[in-house]
Design a protein around this motif. Structure first.
Motif, PDB file in Angstrom:
ATOM      1  N   THR A 154       0.840  -1.192   0.000  1.00  0.00           N
ATOM      2  CA  THR A 154       0.000   0.000   0.000  1.00  0.00           C
ATOM      3  C   THR A 154       0.879   1.247   0.000  1.00  0.00           C
ATOM      4  OG1 THR A 154      -1.915   1.028   1.082  1.00  0.00           O
ATOM      5  CG2 THR A 154      -0.166   0.204   2.534  1.00  0.00           C
ATOM      6  N   GLN A 210      -1.717  -0.458  -5.340  1.00  0.00           N
ATOM      7  CA  GLN A 210      -3.080  -0.255  -5.832  1.00  0.00           C
ATOM      8  C   GLN A 210      -4.002   0.324  -4.757  1.00  0.00           C
ATOM      9  OE1 GLN A 210      -4.029  -0.806  -9.140  1.00  0.00           O
ATOM     10  NE2 GLN A 210      -1.801  -0.954  -9.303  1.00  0.00           N
ATOM     11  N   SER A 211      -3.418   0.692  -3.624  1.00  0.00           N
ATOM     12  CA  SER A 211      -4.252   1.240  -2.558  1.00  0.00           C
ATOM     13  C   SER A 211      -3.506   2.349  -1.826  1.00  0.00           C
ATOM     14  CB  SER A 211      -4.668   0.147  -1.561  1.00  0.00           C
ATOM     15  OG  SER A 211      -3.545  -0.294  -0.808  1.00  0.00           O
ATOM     16  N   THR A 220      -3.474   3.954   2.100  1.00  0.00           N
ATOM     17  CA  THR A 220      -3.939   3.798   3.481  1.00  0.00           C
ATOM     18  C   THR A 220      -3.826   5.145   4.190  1.00  0.00           C
ATOM     19  OG1 THR A 220      -3.243   1.483   3.524  1.00  0.00           O
ATOM     20  CG2 THR A 220      -3.589   2.565   5.647  1.00  0.00           C
ATOM     21  N   LEU A 225      -8.086   2.934   0.754  1.00  0.00           N
ATOM     22  CA  LEU A 225      -8.799   3.526  -0.374  1.00  0.00           C
ATOM     23  C   LEU A 225      -8.215   3.007  -1.683  1.00  0.00           C
ATOM     24  CD1 LEU A 225      -8.755   7.274   0.816  1.00  0.00           C
ATOM     25  CD2 LEU A 225     -10.455   5.519   1.364  1.00  0.00           C
ATOM     26  N   ASP A 226      -9.064   2.939  -2.731  1.00  0.00           N
ATOM     27  CA  ASP A 226      -8.539   2.584  -4.043  1.00  0.00           C
ATOM     28  C   ASP A 226      -8.021   3.834  -4.746  1.00  0.00           C
ATOM     29  OD1 ASP A 226     -10.723   3.933  -5.181  1.00  0.00           O
ATOM     30  OD2 ASP A 226     -11.837   2.092  -5.608  1.00  0.00           O
ATOM     31  N   ASN A 274     -12.167   5.535  -3.394  1.00  0.00           N
ATOM     32  CA  ASN A 274     -13.322   4.808  -2.863  1.00  0.00           C
ATOM     33  C   ASN A 274     -12.868   3.952  -1.690  1.00  0.00           C
ATOM     34  OD1 ASN A 274     -15.220   5.705  -4.895  1.00  0.00           O
ATOM     35  ND2 ASN A 274     -14.108   4.374  -6.319  1.00  0.00           N
ATOM     36  N   LYS A 276     -12.259   0.926   0.460  1.00  0.00           N
ATOM     37  CA  LYS A 276     -12.152  -0.521   0.283  1.00  0.00           C
ATOM     38  C   LYS A 276     -12.247  -1.270   1.606  1.00  0.00           C
ATOM     39  CE  LYS A 276      -8.942  -2.200  -2.368  1.00  0.00           C
ATOM     40  NZ  LYS A 276      -7.594  -2.468  -2.945  1.00  0.00           N
ATOM     41  N   GLU A 277     -11.681  -0.698   2.664  1.00  0.00           N
ATOM     42  CA  GLU A 277     -11.639  -1.381   3.951  1.00  0.00           C
ATOM     43  C   GLU A 277     -11.546  -0.365   5.077  1.00  0.00           C
ATOM     44  OE1 GLU A 277      -9.174  -5.031   6.166  1.00  0.00           O
ATOM     45  OE2 GLU A 277      -8.344  -4.068   4.386  1.00  0.00           O
ATOM     46  N   THR A 310     -11.095  -5.393  11.164  1.00  0.00           N
ATOM     47  CA  THR A 310     -11.780  -4.962   9.941  1.00  0.00           C
ATOM     48  C   THR A 310     -13.279  -4.836  10.223  1.00  0.00           C
ATOM     49  OG1 THR A 310     -10.163  -5.976   8.492  1.00  0.00           O
ATOM     50  CG2 THR A 310     -12.324  -5.556   7.569  1.00  0.00           C
TER      51      THR A 310
END
Length: 363
Positions: free
Chosen positions: A8, A42-43, A45, A347-348, A352, A354-355, A362
Motif C-alpha cells: 500500500t 493499488q491502494s 492507506t 482507499l482505491d 473509494n 475498500k476497507e 476490519t
C-alpha cells in the motif's frame, strides 16, 4: 491477532511512501516495511476520519432521539463510512433535551467505540446569527449555569459553540479551564470582538462563513479575524452548498493547517424543533432555511481535491490530523506510524473506500 495491509501507499508528513506493508498486531500498528511486491501500489492507506460536528447518521438524529441506542446506531453507520472518531452534536434546544443527551452520552461512555463525546452548538448564541437554530431557546449563559452543566456532563462535553460577544469573560474562561474546546460560532462579533475572543483562549470557529458576521471591505467581520490570527482554527463544510468551493479554496490557502473539515450532517426528521427535509444534496428546514449537510467525511475530502485544487495529502489532514490536534484526545490515530492505534482506511486509486480497520479489526 495480526493482519497485514499489503503493498500500500501512505503519506508520511509531506511525502508519500509507496509499496509498503503495514503490519497490525492487536489494536496497534507494529511494523511498517517496504513490500516484497514491487508492482505499483493499488491502494492508499490513511488514518480514520475525525468529525467534530455531526448531528445524525444511520437514520437517527441524536437530539430527536437522545438514547444510547441512537449513539450506537450512529457509531456503527459512521464506522462503515470511515469515521473512526466523532463528536455527537446537538443544536440549541430545551434544557430537558440537553439533559437527556448528556445522560445518554454518559451511559454510553463505557461501551463507546468511535463516539468521543458531545459538541454542544448552543444555546448560548447570538439571536442575530441563528441560521436554523430555534430562537426561543437562545439565551446568555450565567456562570452558575455553566458550572452545573459542566458538572452534570462529567467529562462528556468536549466542545461548545458560543457567541463570545454576548457572554461574560468568566463563562468563557471557566469552559477553557475545564478542558472544553470553545468554538466561536453563530456570532455577530466584530473583527475586534472576535480577535479579542481568540486572544482570550477561544481555540476555533464553527463552520466558517456560515452564521457569522461576514467579510466586508469596511467591516472585516469574523472570517478576517480568523485569517489574521496566528492560532485560531476554523471548521468548514465542504459540500458546495454551505460554502462555495472557490471560497473554500482561498480559505485553505490562507489558513492551511488551521482549517479542518466537518460534515455538520443531519438526518431527515419530522418531529421536534429540528425537522430536516432532504432537498437534493442538502437539508433544509420546512421554511427553506439551509440546515445540515448530507455528505460524509470522505466526500468532503474528495470535494476538496476535485473542486478546490487542494492536494490529497492536505485534504486528508483536514479530516484527520488537524481535528485530532484540536480535540486533544489520547489515542486518536492521526498519522500512520508504529505504535499508533490501528484506525485505518484503505482507499482505491479513485478514493473509494475498500476497507475500514478500527482498533485493528476490519469493520
Amino acid at each position: 491477532m495480526s493482519k497485514v495491509i499489503n503493498n500500500t501507499s501512505y503519506f508520511q508528513d509531506n511525502d508519500i511512501k509507496r509499496n509498503q506493508d503495514i503490519l497490525i498486531e492487536g489494536a496497534t500498528i507494529s511494523i511498517i516495511n517496504p513490500s516484497d511486491n514491487k508492482e505499483t501500489s493499488q491502494s492508499l492507506t490513511v488514518p480514520g476520519f475525525i468529525d467534530l460536528q455531526i448531528y445524525g447518521s444511520g437514520g437517527r438524529l441524536f437530539s430527536a432521539d437522545p438514547t444510547v441506542e441512537s449513539l450506537t446506531i450512529m457509531e456503527d453507520d459512521l464506522l462503515k463510512k470511515g469515521t473512526t472518531g466523532f463528536l455527537a452534536c446537538m443544536a440549541t434546544n430545551s434544557p430537558e433535551v440537553f439533559d437527556e443527551c448528556i445522560k445518554a452520552a454518559k451511559e454510553h461512555r463505557s461501551s463507546a467505540k468511535n463516539c468521543l463525546g458531545l459538541h454542544l452548538e448552543g444555546p448560548f448564541l447570538n439571536p442575530k446569527r441563528l441560521g436554523a437554530h430555534v430562537p426561543s431557546f437562545v439565551r446568555k449563559a450565567t456562570l452558575d449555569e455553566i458550572k452545573k452543566l459542566i458538572d452534570f456532563g462529567d467529562g462528556v462535553i468536549k466542545m461548545m459553540t458560543i457567541a463570545p460577544e454576548i457572554q461574560d469573560d468568566e463563562v468563557i474562561q471557566y469552559l477553557i479551564d475545564h478542558g472544553v474546546v470553545v468554538s466561536l460560532g453563530h456570532s455577530n462579533a466584530t473583527f475586534d470582538e472576535a480577535t479579542a475572543a481568540y486572544n482570550k483562549g477561544i481555540q476555533t470557529t464553527t463552520h466558517l462563513f456560515n452564521a457569522m458576521s461576514p467579510i466586508h471591505h469596511r467591516e472585516p467581520g469574523i472570517p478576517t479575524a480568523v485569517f489574521n490570527h496566528d492560532k485560531a482554527m476554523a471548521s468548514i463544510i465542504a459540500d458546495g452548498q454551505h460554502v462555495n468551493f472557490e471560497v473554500l479554496k482561498f480559505a485553505q490557502k490562507l489558513l492551511k493547517e488551521r482549517l479542518f473539515l466537518i460534515t455538520d450532517a443531519v438526518n431527515a426528521c419530522s418531529t421536534g424543533p429540528y425537522q430536516h427535509v432532504e432537498k437534493g444534496n442538502k437539508y433544509v428546514m420546512p421554511d427553506g432555511t439551509l440546515s445540515g449537510s448530507s455528505i460524509t467525511m470522505l466526500q468532503a475530502i474528495k470535494n476538496c481535491v476535485t473542486h478546490c485544487g487542494i492536494s490529497l495529502n492536505d485534504a486528508i489532514k483536514m479530516g484527520t490530523l488537524y481535528p485530532a490536534q484540536l480535540i486533544g484526545i489520547e489515542n486518536l490515530t492521526a498519522t500512520i506510524e508504529t505504535g499508533q492505534q490501528a484506525n485505518l482506511l484503505v482507499l482505491d486509486d479513485e478514493l473509494n473506500l475498500k476497507e475500514v480497520i478500527f482498533k485493528g479489526e476490519t469493520i
